[in-house]
Design a protein around this motif. Structure first.
Motif, PDB file in Angstrom:
ATOM      1  N   THR A  38      10.516  75.008  96.714  1.00  0.00           N
ATOM      2  CA  THR A  38      11.635  74.142  97.008  1.00  0.00           C
ATOM      3  C   THR A  38      12.250  73.692  95.475  1.00  0.00           C
ATOM      4  OG1 THR A  38      10.998  71.934  97.684  1.00  0.00           O
ATOM      5  CG2 THR A  38      11.386  73.814  99.436  1.00  0.00           C
ATOM      6  N   ASP A  39      11.233  73.320  94.712  1.00  0.00           N
ATOM      7  CA  ASP A  39      11.352  72.842  93.332  1.00  0.00           C
ATOM      8  C   ASP A  39      11.939  73.807  92.585  1.00  0.00           C
ATOM      9  OD1 ASP A  39      11.677  71.189  91.193  1.00  0.00           O
ATOM     10  OD2 ASP A  39       9.216  71.351  90.683  1.00  0.00           O
ATOM     11  N   VAL A  40      11.457  75.228  92.504  1.00  0.00           N
ATOM     12  CA  VAL A  40      11.975  76.094  91.815  1.00  0.00           C
ATOM     13  C   VAL A  40      13.393  76.349  92.023  1.00  0.00           C
ATOM     14  CG1 VAL A  40      11.811  78.490  91.198  1.00  0.00           C
ATOM     15  CG2 VAL A  40       9.595  76.830  91.007  1.00  0.00           C
ATOM     16  N   LEU A  41      13.647  76.637  93.626  1.00  0.00           N
ATOM     17  CA  LEU A  41      14.818  77.256  94.145  1.00  0.00           C
ATOM     18  C   LEU A  41      16.047  76.165  93.736  1.00  0.00           C
ATOM     19  CD1 LEU A  41      13.758  78.431  97.624  1.00  0.00           C
ATOM     20  CD2 LEU A  41      15.030  79.716  95.493  1.00  0.00           C
ATOM     21  N   ASP A  42      15.608  74.855  94.072  1.00  0.00           N
ATOM     22  CA  ASP A  42      16.767  73.737  93.872  1.00  0.00           C
ATOM     23  C   ASP A  42      17.357  73.769  92.344  1.00  0.00           C
ATOM     24  OD1 ASP A  42      15.484  71.587  92.044  1.00  0.00           O
ATOM     25  OD2 ASP A  42      14.648  70.911  94.149  1.00  0.00           O
ATOM     26  N   GLY A  43      16.337  73.699  91.274  1.00  0.00           N
ATOM     27  CA  GLY A  43      16.781  73.989  89.953  1.00  0.00           C
ATOM     28  C   GLY A  43      17.311  75.051  89.742  1.00  0.00           C
ATOM     29  N   TYR A  44      16.984  76.253  90.181  1.00  0.00           N
ATOM     30  CA  TYR A  44      17.659  77.519  89.736  1.00  0.00           C
ATOM     31  C   TYR A  44      19.219  77.596  90.506  1.00  0.00           C
ATOM     32  CZ  TYR A  44      18.798  82.534  90.240  1.00  0.00           C
ATOM     33  OH  TYR A  44      19.671  83.673  89.957  1.00  0.00           O
ATOM     34  N   ILE A  45      19.196  77.256  91.677  1.00  0.00           N
ATOM     35  CA  ILE A  45      20.508  77.064  92.545  1.00  0.00           C
ATOM     36  C   ILE A  45      21.531  76.202  91.650  1.00  0.00           C
ATOM     37  CG2 ILE A  45      21.825  76.510  94.497  1.00  0.00           C
ATOM     38  CD1 ILE A  45      19.256  77.487  96.030  1.00  0.00           C
ATOM     39  N   ALA A  46      21.096  75.063  91.314  1.00  0.00           N
ATOM     40  CA  ALA A  46      21.924  73.962  90.607  1.00  0.00           C
ATOM     41  C   ALA A  46      22.257  74.481  89.302  1.00  0.00           C
ATOM     42  CB  ALA A  46      21.080  72.659  90.509  1.00  0.00           C
ATOM     43  N   ARG A  47      21.513  75.143  88.492  1.00  0.00           N
ATOM     44  CA  ARG A  47      21.836  75.745  87.401  1.00  0.00           C
ATOM     45  C   ARG A  47      22.726  76.715  87.331  1.00  0.00           C
ATOM     46  NH1 ARG A  47      16.633  73.950  86.062  1.00  0.00           N
ATOM     47  NH2 ARG A  47      15.811  75.993  86.548  1.00  0.00           N
ATOM     48  N   LYS A  48      22.416  77.762  88.288  1.00  0.00           N
ATOM     49  CA  LYS A  48      23.276  78.799  88.383  1.00  0.00           C
ATOM     50  C   LYS A  48      24.488  78.830  89.069  1.00  0.00           C
ATOM     51  CE  LYS A  48      23.241  83.502  88.961  1.00  0.00           C
ATOM     52  NZ  LYS A  48      23.003  84.438  87.847  1.00  0.00           N
ATOM     53  N   ARG A  49      24.771  77.906  89.924  1.00  0.00           N
ATOM     54  CA  ARG A  49      26.028  77.453  90.498  1.00  0.00           C
ATOM     55  C   ARG A  49      26.762  76.364  89.979  1.00  0.00           C
ATOM     56  NH1 ARG A  49      24.718  78.607  96.813  1.00  0.00           N
ATOM     57  NH2 ARG A  49      24.239  80.713  96.806  1.00  0.00           N
ATOM     58  N   GLN A  97      23.706  63.990  88.980  1.00  0.00           N
ATOM     59  CA  GLN A  97      22.923  62.713  88.369  1.00  0.00           C
ATOM     60  C   GLN A  97      21.987  62.369  89.395  1.00  0.00           C
ATOM     61  OE1 GLN A  97      22.827  61.762  85.404  1.00  0.00           O
ATOM     62  NE2 GLN A  97      21.528  59.917  85.450  1.00  0.00           N
ATOM     63  N   LEU A  98      22.483  62.391  90.657  1.00  0.00           N
ATOM     64  CA  LEU A  98      21.690  62.052  91.838  1.00  0.00           C
ATOM     65  C   LEU A  98      20.278  63.244  91.897  1.00  0.00           C
ATOM     66  CD1 LEU A  98      20.790  60.673  94.439  1.00  0.00           C
ATOM     67  CD2 LEU A  98      22.399  62.367  95.559  1.00  0.00           C
ATOM     68  N   GLY A  99      20.797  64.460  91.643  1.00  0.00           N
ATOM     69  CA  GLY A  99      19.774  65.450  91.628  1.00  0.00           C
ATOM     70  C   GLY A  99      18.645  65.469  90.599  1.00  0.00           C
ATOM     71  N   SER A 100      19.302  64.848  89.500  1.00  0.00           N
ATOM     72  CA  SER A 100      18.503  64.878  88.055  1.00  0.00           C
ATOM     73  C   SER A 100      17.296  63.560  88.587  1.00  0.00           C
ATOM     74  CB  SER A 100      19.580  64.562  86.875  1.00  0.00           C
ATOM     75  OG  SER A 100      19.924  65.662  86.625  1.00  0.00           O
ATOM     76  N   MET A 101      17.923  62.588  89.460  1.00  0.00           N
ATOM     77  CA  MET A 101      16.854  61.446  89.612  1.00  0.00           C
ATOM     78  C   MET A 101      16.027  61.849  90.616  1.00  0.00           C
ATOM     79  SD  MET A 101      17.816  57.626  90.421  1.00  0.00           S
ATOM     80  CE  MET A 101      17.739  57.716  92.185  1.00  0.00           C
ATOM     81  N   LEU A 102      16.601  62.426  91.908  1.00  0.00           N
ATOM     82  CA  LEU A 102      15.896  62.628  92.848  1.00  0.00           C
ATOM     83  C   LEU A 102      14.680  63.721  92.718  1.00  0.00           C
ATOM     84  CD1 LEU A 102      18.036  62.621  95.972  1.00  0.00           C
ATOM     85  CD2 LEU A 102      16.575  61.063  95.347  1.00  0.00           C
ATOM     86  N   ASP A 103      15.134  65.135  91.905  1.00  0.00           N
ATOM     87  CA  ASP A 103      14.031  65.975  91.568  1.00  0.00           C
ATOM     88  C   ASP A 103      12.899  65.589  91.082  1.00  0.00           C
ATOM     89  OD1 ASP A 103      13.637  68.765  91.633  1.00  0.00           O
ATOM     90  OD2 ASP A 103      13.289  68.358  89.403  1.00  0.00           O
ATOM     91  N   PRO A 104      12.583  64.930  90.129  1.00  0.00           N
ATOM     92  CA  PRO A 104      11.592  64.538  89.558  1.00  0.00           C
ATOM     93  C   PRO A 104      10.674  63.345  90.466  1.00  0.00           C
ATOM     94  CG  PRO A 104      12.996  63.715  87.960  1.00  0.00           C
ATOM     95  CD  PRO A 104      13.978  64.523  89.027  1.00  0.00           C
ATOM     96  N   LEU A 105      11.540  62.686  91.122  1.00  0.00           N
ATOM     97  CA  LEU A 105      11.080  61.641  92.165  1.00  0.00           C
ATOM     98  C   LEU A 105      10.265  62.215  93.349  1.00  0.00           C
ATOM     99  CD1 LEU A 105      10.676  58.576  93.174  1.00  0.00           C
ATOM    100  CD2 LEU A 105      12.888  58.975  94.203  1.00  0.00           C
TER     101      LEU A 105
END
Length: 185
Positions: A41-52, A57-65
């Protein structure tokens, strides 16, 4: 804003109690599969966020959390089961807790946070390999774990440097705009 990448990050949080339940039931190898699902899910969320172009800012904080929360859970499960030493657990915990607390403090103070970068992702992969070696009780697993701990601290110093750079740049731009505003008066 709960877009698809952020929902995947939330799923990672939800996998934490699943991991605990499976690990506590004695299914060590299956618990590693739950950890891998969280990693996916970590790989997918990063890929989708960048691709689309859905980086928030919320995602940038929640992802590493989410990453750190899962890793702290794994660390605690491994130390309480006697699979890793308290010293290794404390080193890993201090690094991850420091990253979580630091990011939260700076975020709520209006400072820009540093999104996960290649070094952070590499460190996560190295931790996954270390956990695999430990759970499957392979030779040199603990030596490799200490190597990864050292790499993780180096990665933290890189994040701190990047954080200072982007916030100094932001402050510098604000100061320049304030000076030009005062010149106009």
């Amino acid at each position: 804003m709960l877009n698809l990448p952020n929902l995947l990050t939330v799923c990672r949080f939800l996998l934490i109690p699943v991991y605990i339940t499976v690990f506590e039931s004695g299914y060590m190898k299956t618990s590693f599969l739950v950890l891998l699902a969280a990693g996916l899910t970590d790989v997918l969320d990063g890929y989708i966020a960048r691709k689309r172009k859905l980086v928030t800012q919320l995602g940038s904080m929640l992802d590493p959390l989410a990453d750190k929360s899962m890793m702290i859970t794994v660390i605690l499960s491994l130390v309480f089961s006697g699979m890793i030493s308290w010293e290794a657990a404390v080193a890993m915990f201090l690094r991850d807790a420091g990253m979580i607390v630091g990011s939260a403090i700076f975020h709520f103070r209006g400072k820009r946070t540093v999104p996960a970068n290649a070094m952070g992702k590499l460190t996560t992969v190295l931790y996954y390999i270390a956990i695999l070696l430990i759970i499957f009780q392979l030779p040199y697993a603990h030596v490799y774990l200490w190597f990864v701990i050292i790499v993780s601290f180096i990665t933290s110093f890189i994040y701190i440097y990047q954080f200072n750079s982007i916030n100094r740049e932001k402050s510098s731009l604000r100061t320049k705009s304030d000076k030009s505003f005062h010149k106009e008066l």
